[in-house]
Design a protein around this motif. Structure first.
Motif, PDB file in Angstrom:
ATOM      1  N   ASP A  13      14.056   9.340  22.999  1.00 50.35           N
ATOM      2  CA  ASP A  13      14.685  10.178  23.269  1.00 50.35           C
ATOM      3  C   ASP A  13      14.041  11.271  22.112  1.00 50.35           C
ATOM      4  N   GLU A  14      13.961  12.496  22.854  1.00 45.28           N
ATOM      5  CA  GLU A  14      13.114  13.452  21.509  1.00 45.28           C
ATOM      6  C   GLU A  14      14.176  13.870  20.982  1.00 45.28           C
ATOM      7  N   ASP A  15      15.255  14.673  21.727  1.00 48.81           N
ATOM      8  CA  ASP A  15      16.608  14.781  21.394  1.00 48.81           C
ATOM      9  C   ASP A  15      16.898  14.509  19.914  1.00 48.81           C
ATOM     10  N   GLU A  16      17.250  12.702  20.420  1.00 51.25           N
ATOM     11  CA  GLU A  16      17.663  12.361  19.450  1.00 51.25           C
ATOM     12  C   GLU A  16      17.073  11.899  17.907  1.00 51.25           C
ATOM     13  N   PHE A  17      15.802  11.391  18.421  1.00 48.80           N
ATOM     14  CA  PHE A  17      14.900  11.505  17.448  1.00 48.80           C
ATOM     15  C   PHE A  17      14.792  12.697  16.386  1.00 48.80           C
ATOM     16  N   ASN A  18      14.946  13.688  17.213  1.00 47.95           N
ATOM     17  CA  ASN A  18      14.562  14.972  16.005  1.00 47.95           C
ATOM     18  C   ASN A  18      16.555  15.208  15.046  1.00 47.95           C
ATOM     19  N   LEU A  19      17.157  14.928  15.845  1.00 42.77           N
ATOM     20  CA  LEU A  19      18.421  14.607  14.793  1.00 42.77           C
ATOM     21  C   LEU A  19      18.127  13.671  13.886  1.00 42.77           C
ATOM     22  N   VAL A  20      17.607  12.570  14.495  1.00 40.74           N
ATOM     23  CA  VAL A  20      18.186  11.707  13.329  1.00 40.74           C
ATOM     24  C   VAL A  20      17.365  11.595  12.407  1.00 40.74           C
ATOM     25  N   SER A  21      15.796  12.577  12.326  1.00 41.38           N
ATOM     26  CA  SER A  21      14.373  13.081  11.620  1.00 41.38           C
ATOM     27  C   SER A  21      15.470  13.919  10.654  1.00 41.38           C
ATOM     28  N   GLU A  22      15.636  15.154  11.124  1.00 40.83           N
ATOM     29  CA  GLU A  22      16.687  16.159  10.214  1.00 40.83           C
ATOM     30  C   GLU A  22      17.676  15.439   9.501  1.00 40.83           C
ATOM     31  N   THR A  23      18.544  14.445   9.375  1.00 43.15           N
ATOM     32  CA  THR A  23      19.375  13.795   9.722  1.00 43.15           C
ATOM     33  C   THR A  23      18.856  13.347   7.511  1.00 43.15           C
ATOM     34  N   PHE A  24      17.716  12.615   8.000  1.00 39.69           N
ATOM     35  CA  PHE A  24      16.761  11.658   7.871  1.00 39.69           C
ATOM     36  C   PHE A  24      16.264  12.305   5.786  1.00 39.69           C
ATOM     37  N   ASP A  25      16.113  13.949   6.869  1.00 42.09           N
ATOM     38  CA  ASP A  25      15.341  14.504   5.640  1.00 42.09           C
ATOM     39  C   ASP A  25      16.386  15.487   4.983  1.00 42.09           C
ATOM     40  N   ALA A  26      17.639  15.328   5.051  1.00 46.42           N
ATOM     41  CA  ALA A  26      19.008  16.153   4.833  1.00 46.42           C
ATOM     42  C   ALA A  26      19.531  14.761   3.383  1.00 46.42           C
ATOM     43  N   ILE A  27      19.599  13.622   3.977  1.00 51.35           N
ATOM     44  CA  ILE A  27      20.150  12.091   2.998  1.00 51.35           C
ATOM     45  C   ILE A  27      18.356  12.396   2.189  1.00 51.35           C
ATOM     46  N   MET A  28      17.618  12.600   2.448  1.00 51.54           N
ATOM     47  CA  MET A  28      16.556  12.310   1.196  1.00 51.54           C
ATOM     48  C   MET A  28      16.504  13.242   0.347  1.00 51.54           C
ATOM     49  N   GLU A  29      17.028  14.602   0.969  1.00 54.64           N
ATOM     50  CA  GLU A  29      16.908  15.920  -0.693  1.00 54.64           C
ATOM     51  C   GLU A  29      17.961  16.202  -0.973  1.00 54.64           C
ATOM     52  N   GLU A  30      19.047  15.462  -0.539  1.00 51.55           N
ATOM     53  CA  GLU A  30      20.193  15.214  -1.416  1.00 51.55           C
ATOM     54  C   GLU A  30      20.271  14.521  -2.314  1.00 51.55           C
TER      55      GLU A  30
ATOM     56  N   GLY B 244       0.701  -0.984   0.104  1.00 49.28           N
ATOM     57  CA  GLY B 244       0.167  -0.275  -0.269  1.00 49.28           C
ATOM     58  C   GLY B 244       1.107   1.854   0.465  1.00 49.28           C
ATOM     59  N   GLU B 245       0.186   2.197   0.445  1.00 46.61           N
ATOM     60  CA  GLU B 245       0.798   3.515   0.054  1.00 46.61           C
ATOM     61  C   GLU B 245       1.896   3.838   1.634  1.00 46.61           C
ATOM     62  N   PRO B 246       3.035   4.418   1.412  1.00 45.77           N
ATOM     63  CA  PRO B 246       3.679   4.606   2.506  1.00 45.77           C
ATOM     64  C   PRO B 246       2.934   5.406   3.981  1.00 45.77           C
ATOM     65  N   ASP B 247       1.780   5.769   4.778  1.00 42.96           N
ATOM     66  CA  ASP B 247       1.761   6.656   5.479  1.00 42.96           C
ATOM     67  C   ASP B 247       2.503   7.259   6.326  1.00 42.96           C
ATOM     68  N   GLU B 248       3.463   6.925   6.164  1.00 43.21           N
ATOM     69  CA  GLU B 248       4.903   7.272   7.447  1.00 43.21           C
ATOM     70  C   GLU B 248       5.700   6.347   7.110  1.00 43.21           C
ATOM     71  N   ILE B 249       6.573   7.084   7.888  1.00 41.62           N
ATOM     72  CA  ILE B 249       8.392   6.913   7.660  1.00 41.62           C
ATOM     73  C   ILE B 249       8.804   6.209   9.176  1.00 41.62           C
ATOM     74  N   TYR B 250       8.978   5.224   8.836  1.00 44.13           N
ATOM     75  CA  TYR B 250       8.912   5.052  10.808  1.00 44.13           C
ATOM     76  C   TYR B 250      10.913   5.296  10.531  1.00 44.13           C
ATOM     77  N   LEU B 251      11.395   5.839  11.905  1.00 48.28           N
ATOM     78  CA  LEU B 251      13.011   5.705  11.785  1.00 48.28           C
ATOM     79  C   LEU B 251      12.664   5.285  12.914  1.00 48.28           C
ATOM     80  N   MET B 252      13.979   4.358  13.264  1.00 46.16           N
ATOM     81  CA  MET B 252      14.319   3.846  14.347  1.00 46.16           C
ATOM     82  C   MET B 252      16.141   3.167  14.427  1.00 46.16           C
TER      83      MET B 252
END
Length: 102
Positions: free
Chosen positions: A74-91, A49-57
């Motif tokens: 950890d919220e700070d860790e998750f935020n950094l992981v999310s930002e890094t993932f977004d940057a990699i995908m944009e690149e 199906g359509e991915p409704d969400e990306i899971y970062l683990m």
């Protein structure tokens, strides 16, 4: 518990047990490292199906048949992981666009 499986087509898949005890089959789209936490992380999306969400683990992956995955609590860790993932995908998207122009 998260089960890791290397399928016949060499794609990485993971079975995630969700909070409501349902199991969601996911494809591994990216494994990356964050030096700030000296850990590896994995980005997953639902296989069907359509991915409704990306899971970062968090993950421990040695490149073989074993992968251990755990939630990032950890919220700070998750935020950094999310930002890094977004940057990699944009690149990656930018690189794909540049390759299409060639």
């Amino acid at each position: 518990m998260y089960d890791f499986d290397l399928g016949d087509d060499m794609e990485l898949t993971v079975s995630l047990e969700l909070e409501d005890d349902t199991v969601l089959e996911c494809d591994v789209i990216l494994i990356f490292e964050l030096e700030e936490y000296d850990r590896d992380y994995v980005a997953l999306y639902p296989s069907s199906g359509e991915p409704d969400e990306i899971y970062l683990m968090r993950c421990d992956y040695d490149g073989g048949m074993e992968m251990e995955i755990e939630e990032i609590d950890d919220e700070d860790e998750f935020n950094l992981v999310s930002e890094t993932f977004d940057a990699i995908m944009e690149e990656d998207e930018w690189n794909d666009l540049m390759e299409d122009d060639d």
